[in-house]
Write a protein that holds these residues in place. Structure first.
Motif, PDB file in Angstrom:
ATOM      1  N   VAL A  19       0.845  -1.195   0.000  1.00  0.00           N
ATOM      2  CA  VAL A  19       0.000   0.000   0.000  1.00  0.00           C
ATOM      3  C   VAL A  19       0.881   1.246   0.000  1.00  0.00           C
ATOM      4  N   LEU A  20       0.697   2.079  -1.013  1.00  0.00           N
ATOM      5  CA  LEU A  20       1.433   3.337  -1.119  1.00  0.00           C
ATOM      6  C   LEU A  20       0.665   4.409  -0.352  1.00  0.00           C
ATOM      7  N   ALA A  21       1.208   4.827   0.788  1.00  0.00           N
ATOM      8  CA  ALA A  21       0.482   5.729   1.683  1.00  0.00           C
ATOM      9  C   ALA A  21       1.331   6.915   2.111  1.00  0.00           C
ATOM     10  N   GLY A  22       2.237   7.342   1.235  1.00  0.00           N
ATOM     11  CA  GLY A  22       3.166   8.398   1.631  1.00  0.00           C
ATOM     12  C   GLY A  22       2.817   9.784   1.152  1.00  0.00           C
ATOM     13  N   PRO A  98       8.356   2.968   6.690  1.00  0.00           N
ATOM     14  CA  PRO A  98       8.631   4.407   6.510  1.00  0.00           C
ATOM     15  C   PRO A  98       9.793   4.622   5.549  1.00  0.00           C
ATOM     16  N   ALA A  99       9.820   5.801   4.962  1.00  0.00           N
ATOM     17  CA  ALA A  99      10.974   6.176   4.145  1.00  0.00           C
ATOM     18  C   ALA A  99      12.146   6.395   5.092  1.00  0.00           C
ATOM     19  N   SER A 100      13.014   5.401   5.187  1.00  0.00           N
ATOM     20  CA  SER A 100      14.051   5.427   6.224  1.00  0.00           C
ATOM     21  C   SER A 100      15.454   5.470   5.650  1.00  0.00           C
ATOM     22  N   ARG A 106      20.807   9.957   1.837  1.00  0.00           N
ATOM     23  CA  ARG A 106      20.235  11.218   1.338  1.00  0.00           C
ATOM     24  C   ARG A 106      18.934  10.990   0.575  1.00  0.00           C
ATOM     25  N   GLN A 107      18.507   9.737   0.460  1.00  0.00           N
ATOM     26  CA  GLN A 107      17.433   9.425  -0.480  1.00  0.00           C
ATOM     27  C   GLN A 107      16.182   8.937   0.232  1.00  0.00           C
ATOM     28  N   TRP A 108      15.103   9.733   0.175  1.00  0.00           N
ATOM     29  CA  TRP A 108      13.789   9.297   0.609  1.00  0.00           C
ATOM     30  C   TRP A 108      13.129   8.592  -0.568  1.00  0.00           C
ATOM     31  N   ALA A 115       9.391   3.547  -3.910  1.00  0.00           N
ATOM     32  CA  ALA A 115       8.941   3.131  -2.578  1.00  0.00           C
ATOM     33  C   ALA A 115       8.915   1.619  -2.460  1.00  0.00           C
ATOM     34  N   VAL A 116       8.616   0.945  -3.559  1.00  0.00           N
ATOM     35  CA  VAL A 116       8.643  -0.526  -3.553  1.00  0.00           C
ATOM     36  C   VAL A 116      10.080  -1.019  -3.693  1.00  0.00           C
TER      37      VAL A 116
END
Length: 422
Positions: A19-22, A98-100, A106-108, A115-116
């Motif tokens: 699920v893309l929820a960002g 989370p984008a960690s 340096r990369q979100w 994201a995947v």
């Protein structure tokens, strides 16, 4: 579709939902100042993301990853409180991702596909054969098992969930140009002249942002995309057009897997991405027969079940009678000598004597003080409306104090109330 999935269970047990929820959802204005769009409240007690998650669980998918990024605290807290019933010993899991900066400090997340990509190692650890990629910010009920079965039966490299919309209303969507067999021959992003459906030229197939892949195929595709410096690393812009051109992409019509219980006139799907559409979709739930049935026990919308006392209506005097007509009133609400018409009150809203509400969507724990009159208003969580405030009767005055949408809906936050002259 009128029943819960039956023969698709063996396939959904081999699948995970990603699920893309960002996303922020900036068109919701101040409603997403503190929370991501998937975490925005909807329908009296739910959050928007609950629909995609409930669809997955009701379809038989019990391995779910949720990728978060923008102001994720509210969303993560909701997932922890309301979605902690998965049992690892039964091979069930809901992982918050989370984008960690796992790939580069340096990369979100750079795009929906990235994201995947950044979570490929986690996906591989699930050991699933299929991945269903979902947007976490739409309102609908759908059996993903039916779409997954079509994907397997057609031998597609990707299956794209599509809604049928009037052709000239599809200009704001990614549109699938398909042949008579449903294979996608062209993916067109926001076309000025959308291609019609074969045999139904007045309608077009618009992407829902739902994709089914075989796991190994998707991972190879993601790694190839990640190595392309010219890519936006986005499913709609890059990956889906690539598969359309170089593989087999098939459209799946939402009407074939939409879960309907009998009272709905047509398949229901909404992108509540603007203040007007958010207000409208919530108010529509107060209709005598709403287009979205949230009462069905066969396909429940799971959420955090906050413990609250029942709603209460008090005072029975002329001009001071606690009443609500054509409205939805959640637990913990007190309608005290107030008149509520065609409104939706979330948990813990208090309406005080002589106040009048019409077409109001009041998010949790809002307070409407005495003699206030509100018409076609959205109140953010915890807003305290001052005594005697009138909103919705003078658009020019409202625009000077609050956020008034193109469609005439007034959004009020506590910061706006605090800024009013005493």
């Amino acid at each position: 579709m009128n029943a819960v999935s039956g023969g698709t269970g063996s396939l959904t047990r081999q699948a995970m939902a990603f699920v893309l929820a960002g996303g922020r959802g900036s068109r919701l204005e101040e409603l997403t100042d503190r929370r991501a769009k998937p975490a925005v409240y909807f329908g009296g007690k739910s959050r928007i993301i609950d629909f995609a998650l409930s669809n997955a669980v009701n379809s038989g998918i019990r391995r779910i990853g949720v990728a978060t990024q923008y102001k994720a605290h509210s969303l993560i807290r909701h997932l922890q409180r309301g979605w902690s019933f998965f049992q690892a010993e039964r091979n069930e899991m809901l992982d918050v991702l989370p984008a960690s900066q796992r790939v580069d400090e340096r990369q979100w997340y750079l795009g929906t596909a990235d994201a995947v990509t950044q979570n490929i190692d986690i996906i591989e650890s699930y050991g699933v054969n299929y991945i269903i990629v979902l947007a976490g910010d739409h309102i609908y009920k759908m059996d993903y098992g039916i779409m997954l079965a079509q994907h397997v039966d057609t031998g597609a490299d990707v299956t794209v969930g599509c809604i049928e919309v009037p052709r000239m209303e599809a200009t704001g969507f990614g549109v699938m140009h398909v042949d008579a067999q449903g294979q996608i021959i062209e993916f067109v992003e926001k076309p000025a002249d959308p291609p019609g459906i074969p045999g139904d030229p007045d309608n077009a197939l618009a992407s829902m942002g739902i994709y089914v892949f075989e796991t190994n195929f998707l991972i190879d595709l993601l790694r190839k995309d990640a190595a392309d410096p010219n890519s936006d690393h986005d499913f709609g812009k890059n990956l889906i057009p690539y598969v359309v051109e170089n593989g087999k992409a098939v459209a799946h019509r939402f009407s074939e897997s939409c879960v309907m219980t009998g009272s709905e006139p047509r398949p229901y799907w909404r992108d509540v991405g603007t203040v007007d559409s958010f207000w409208r979709a919530n108010i529509d739930l107060t209709d005598f027969e709403p287009e979205l049935d949230i009462y069905s026990r066969d396909w429940p919308i799971w959420t955090y079940g906050e413990v609250t006392p029942p709603a209460k209506f008090i005072h029975d005097e002329e001009g001071r009678r606690g009443s609500a007509v054509s409205s939805m009133v959640s637990g913990g609400c007190i309608v005290s000598g107030s008149n509520v018409l065609q409104s939706l009150l979330f948990t813990g809203v208090h309406c005080h004597s002589y106040s009048q509400l019409e077409g109001v969507v009041a998010l949790p724990h809002s307070i409407i003080n005495r003699n206030a009159r509100l018409t076609n208003v959205v109140l953010d969580r915890g807003v305290v409306i001052p005594e005697g405030l009138v909103v919705g009767e003078d658009p020019e005055a409202d625009a000077g104090r609050f956020r008034v949408s193109k469609g005439g809906t007034t959004l009020i936050t506590q910061e706006m109330i605090d800024a009013l002259e005493p």
